[in-house]
Design an enzyme around this catalytic site. Structure first.
Site, PDB file in Angstrom:
ATOM      1  N   CYS A  75       2.994   4.003 -36.515  1.00  0.00           N
ATOM      2  CA  CYS A  75       2.116   3.144 -37.304  1.00  0.00           C
ATOM      3  C   CYS A  75       2.795   2.823 -38.630  1.00  0.00           C
ATOM      4  CB  CYS A  75       0.775   3.832 -37.543  1.00  0.00           C
ATOM      5  SG  CYS A  75      -0.365   2.888 -38.599  1.00  0.00           S
ATOM      6  N   CYS A 131       0.640   4.761 -41.525  1.00  0.00           N
ATOM      7  CA  CYS A 131       0.407   6.211 -41.624  1.00  0.00           C
ATOM      8  C   CYS A 131       1.398   7.042 -40.819  1.00  0.00           C
ATOM      9  CB  CYS A 131      -1.020   6.554 -41.183  1.00  0.00           C
ATOM     10  SG  CYS A 131      -1.340   6.220 -39.434  1.00  0.00           S
ATOM     11  N   HIS A 175      -6.117   1.683 -38.464  1.00  0.00           N
ATOM     12  CA  HIS A 175      -5.367   0.694 -39.228  1.00  0.00           C
ATOM     13  C   HIS A 175      -5.231  -0.635 -38.498  1.00  0.00           C
ATOM     14  CE1 HIS A 175      -3.566   4.254 -41.584  1.00  0.00           C
ATOM     15  NE2 HIS A 175      -4.483   3.666 -42.309  1.00  0.00           N
ATOM     16  N   CYS A 177      -7.374   9.100 -10.495  1.00  0.00           N
ATOM     17  CA  CYS A 177      -6.373   9.646  -9.567  1.00  0.00           C
ATOM     18  C   CYS A 177      -6.562  11.144  -9.364  1.00  0.00           C
ATOM     19  CB  CYS A 177      -4.968   9.341 -10.065  1.00  0.00           C
ATOM     20  SG  CYS A 177      -4.654   9.871 -11.749  1.00  0.00           S
ATOM     21  N   HIS A 188      -1.199  11.084 -14.919  1.00  0.00           N
ATOM     22  CA  HIS A 188      -1.422  10.625 -13.549  1.00  0.00           C
ATOM     23  C   HIS A 188      -1.251  11.794 -12.588  1.00  0.00           C
ATOM     24  CE1 HIS A 188      -1.639   7.876 -10.216  1.00  0.00           C
ATOM     25  NE2 HIS A 188      -0.410   8.142  -9.812  1.00  0.00           N
TER      26      HIS A 188
END
Length: 801
Positions: A155, A158, A188, A289, A761
């Site tokens: 980000c 941050c 943000h 799944c 998964h």
């Protein structure tokens, strides 16, 4: 049924196929049905031709379970609706406003425009509900030269490195909201939209050649972006070439390909599709799944095949008027879909020729979509009713619980998993011991990290990885900890310390050690590798390890021996219940909470257990958990009672431990007054959590119980209350077990890819007809390199002596 269509009863609004409609008519006497049929018009150009697949309008079908060729996104459909009057099968084409009364016309229109029951339960969880964004076609993208690298995202405000969103207008990379998409953030991305008005963002880490997760801040919902490839290309992202891994890297960023995701899914290897009975795939309904993998393993076991698919006609004949709310009906329906072979057929020769001509030779995967099954089995459960990824081990225990509470015939298929655990606890000061037995369904093996055989390589890899992360370079070739299976088995058998052990011999807290052994060996042994643990920040983390799991396993040496000569038992005295005058003055023992959480119980339930047992240790809190697993608020956050209420609530909660949990006598009396036997009333109330209305429905859906003798019902009543980890009470006949030798052969395993149970998964591998088969949602193929060392849950079958 793509040929016969779907018949919807105009009285109950339940759908039936052609083979079951006559039975429903004879059973109920309902004679008016809406017949829905779908016809293929033309094939739609695929994504390889430059156009995105069309999304069909599937609202006519209440619960279409097939996702075969005729139900794929490659076709355009025309739907036909008729009103059918039984028993003469008189048909009236719709729309029709001349022959039909206005009330019937209104009912038909309402039904045709309605959503199916499973969509009503979770309207935000189905991908078919996504609509194209109104901003997609006219989106303005700034020519500011921004290019997005293949890794190292964070980000810009941050420095967070998770839950990151790429704004499709200016290329800003910003974090999402806290729990916006199952992970944390500081919002943000939303703040940026409020400042600039740039409406669309795509989540980094979800971009594949098939699409990406796009969110519209203006429309306040997930959306489709038909021009997503063009919008991503503006920032240097070629989505058709980008296969995103867990760490955000593309395929060609890691050489050789040793990613957990690729190894488990056997990527890079040409896998041969398999078709026919037992080789049917299951559609991922959006992070489902874990359910698919568990059910594939369950229905590979003959006892479950016989109980549900073998009894399918009987189950359907005795199903309630609303079969969507009957566990056995839904299990039989799912099992038939997986084992019949009707939804797993190879493509026709004409289709193969067409694929070769278009240079699009891709195997067509049939399969079923277990939407109604998921809607029922997750109903009322705070975890599985959501659309988030869940723990396959927790779902397995949840399924076994439902099997126990909904008997089918004389054979209980969950008997094959049930075994008795003997726990020997010794007071280190008095040297006296206590032997207890409990029922369990899973052998949990700890990961002995200290026994890794490649420690030097692991240290060198970690140094290189940190250097690469600091310089924003692709990480080095992965080095995975190699743990001998024998070390994990040794760690399981070794005594463990009992925190805050209360010694009945000393009438005080003391040091204690506990050892677990098998009092019986099950027919099918389920082994869970405890890869998931908690970090210092209480965030679940996963141990990325390779364990040399054996094809043949012998645990005969773990057989329990009982009280030995010279051992003296601890007195049978219960510890005092300590409830503070001010509940806020009690600090929860976090170490006990951690011990319980590592057993697989929800974190909030562990906190409540420790709180309500007065911080007397994990062993006492474990008993509280067992007695309250069926509470509707079991996994809800702990609410500290107000001052003055603690004594009553805390004592009541702890006092429930050890009780037989009988239903309220007034409810039993009401059902008896209706003419039913007492044992039937008790069994029905226990099976429905003491819900009177549901208990009556349960009795009507199990008419065969009234014909059985009282002793048989009493035995079934005790057996159905056996749950995962429920303590075996002395004095009763005990749970039904299938004891035998401790020698087993591996026939299946479930693997997990990702960093925690809340993401990633699941894939299932099963050994059938002498060879391994991979079940990856809809894809069912012959396995070339089964990754037996990376599994999470293993399934073993007893070897005949």
């Amino acid at each position: 049924d793509s040929e016969g269509g779907l018949y919807v009863c105009m009285n109950t609004f339940l759908g039936f196929g052609r083979e079951h409609i006559e039975r429903h008519y004879r059973k109920t006497g309902q004679c008016v049905y809406l017949h829905l049929k779908r016809h293929v018009i033309e094939k739609v150009p695929g994504a390889s031709g430059g156009a995105l697949p069309k999304r069909r309008n599937a609202k006519l079908f209440l619960d279409v379970e097939t996702t075969g060729d005729l139900n794929s996104d490659d076709f355009e459909y025309e739907d036909e609706a008729k009103l059918v009057i039984f028993p003469d099968h008189y048909e009236i084409s719709l729309p029709n406003i001349e022959e039909l009364p206005a009330l019937v016309t209104i009912a038909c229109d309402a039904l045709l425009s309605s959503k199916s029951p499973y969509r009503k339960q979770d309207p935000d969880s189905w991908e078919d509900e996504l609509q194209a964004s109104k901003h997609a076609k006219t989106l303005v993208q700034l020519d500011n030269g921004v290019r997005i690298p293949p890794s190292g995202w964070k980000c810009s405000k941050c420095d967070l490195r998770e839950n990151l969103w790429l704004n499709l207008t200016d290329g800003s990379v910003l974090c999402g909201k806290w729990f916006f998409d199952g992970s944390g953030g500081n919002g943000h991305a939303m703040e940026h939209y409020k400042e600039t008005g740039y409406p669309l963002a795509v989540k980094l880490g979800t971009i594949t050649p098939d699409g990406a997760d796009v969110y519209s801040f203006d429309e306040e919902e997930p959306v489709l972006d038909p021009h997503i490839a063009k919008h991503l290309a503006h920032f240097g992202i070629d989505m058709l070439q980008m296969q995103v891994m867990e760490n955000g890297l593309r395929d060609n960023d890691i050489k050789p390909r040793v990613s957990e995701w690729e190894v488990i899914q056997e990527a890079g290897v040409k896998l041969k599709p398999m078709y026919g009975p037992g080789y049917t795939g299951m559609k991922d309904l959006g992070n489902s799944c874990y359910l698919n993998a568990v059910m594939q393993a369950i229905f590979s076991i003959p006892e479950f095949q016989r109980a549900y698919v073998g009894n399918l006609p009987r189950i359907f004949d005795y199903s309630p008027l609303d079969p969507t709310q009957d566990f056995n009906t839904q299990m039989a329906k799912l099992g038939h879909g997986l084992l019949s072979g009707q939804y797993s057929k190879p493509p026709m020769k004409s289709e193969l020729i067409e694929q070769v001509m278009k240079e699009e030779h891709k195997p067509q995967h049939n399969g079923i979509s277990p939407r109604m099954f998921k809607a029922f089995i997750s109903k009322g459960h705070p975890e599985f009713s959501s659309n988030r990824q869940q723990d396959a081990q927790e779902f397995f225990l949840h399924l076994i619980n439902l099997v126990e509470r909904n008997p089918v015939g004389s054979e209980n298929p969950s008997d094959v998993f049930r075994f008795l655990v003997e726990e020997r606890t010794q007071c280190c000061q008095s040297r006296k011991v206590r032997y207890t037995e409990r029922v369990d369904y899973i052998m949990q093996l700890p990961v002995a990290m200290e026994a890794a055989t490649n420690k030097d390589e692991l240290i060198a890899y970690e140094l290189k990885r940190r250097e690469a992360e600091a310089s924003r370079r692709p990480p080095p070739e992965l080095v995975r900890a190699k743990i001998p299976f024998s070390a994990c088995l040794q760690a399981f058998s070794e005594p463990s310390n009992v925190e805050d052990f209360w010694s009945s011999a000393l009438q005080a807290k003391s040091a204690g050690v506990k050892t677990s052994r098998f009092a019986s060996f099950p027919e099918y042994l389920v082994v869970q590798i405890k890869k998931f643990t908690f970090g210092l920040d209480w965030i679940p983390k996963k141990l990325d390890v390779s364990i040399d799991m054996p094809d043949f396993l012998d645990i005969s040496h773990l057989r329990a021996r009982g009280l030995q000569p010279g051992e003296e038992e601890l007195p049978d005295i219960a510890p005092p219940i300590i409830v503070p005058d001010d509940p806020r003055a009690l600090d929860i023992d976090e170490s006990s909470v951690m011990q319980l959480a590592e057993m697989g119980f929800p974190l909030e339930a562990c906190r409540k257990a420790v709180y309500y047992t007065g911080n007397l240790g994990a062993e006492v809190a474990f008993n509280w958990i067992i007695a309250h697993m069926e509470d509707p608020d079991f996994a809800e956050p702990l609410v500290i009672p107000a001052f003055g209420e603690a004594a009553s609530s805390g004592a009541a909660a702890f006092g429930a431990v050890g009780l037989d949990n009988q239903p309220p006598e007034e409810m039993v009396a009401i059902i008896i007054s209706m003419g039913f036997q007492r044992n039937v009333a008790i069994q029905a109330l226990k099976a429905t959590n003491n819900n009177l209305e549901r208990a009556l429905e349960w009795i009507f859906s199990h008419p065969e119980l009234e014909e059985e003798s009282d002793p048989a019902l009493d035995m079934m009543d005790r057996e159905n209350n056996a749950n995962a980890n429920i303590l075996a009470e002395t004095g009763l006949e005990g749970p039904r077990i299938k004891d035998g030798s401790g020698r087993y052969e591996l026939f299946g395993f479930i693997s997990h890819m990702g960093t925690s149970t809340m993401s990633g998964h699941y894939v299932c591998h099963l050994k059938k007809e002498g060879r391994w088969v991979i079940y990856n949602d809809l894809k069912v193929c012959a396995s070339e390199r089964p990754p037996k060392d990376l599994g999470y849950i293993y399934f073993y079958h007893r070897v005949p002596s």
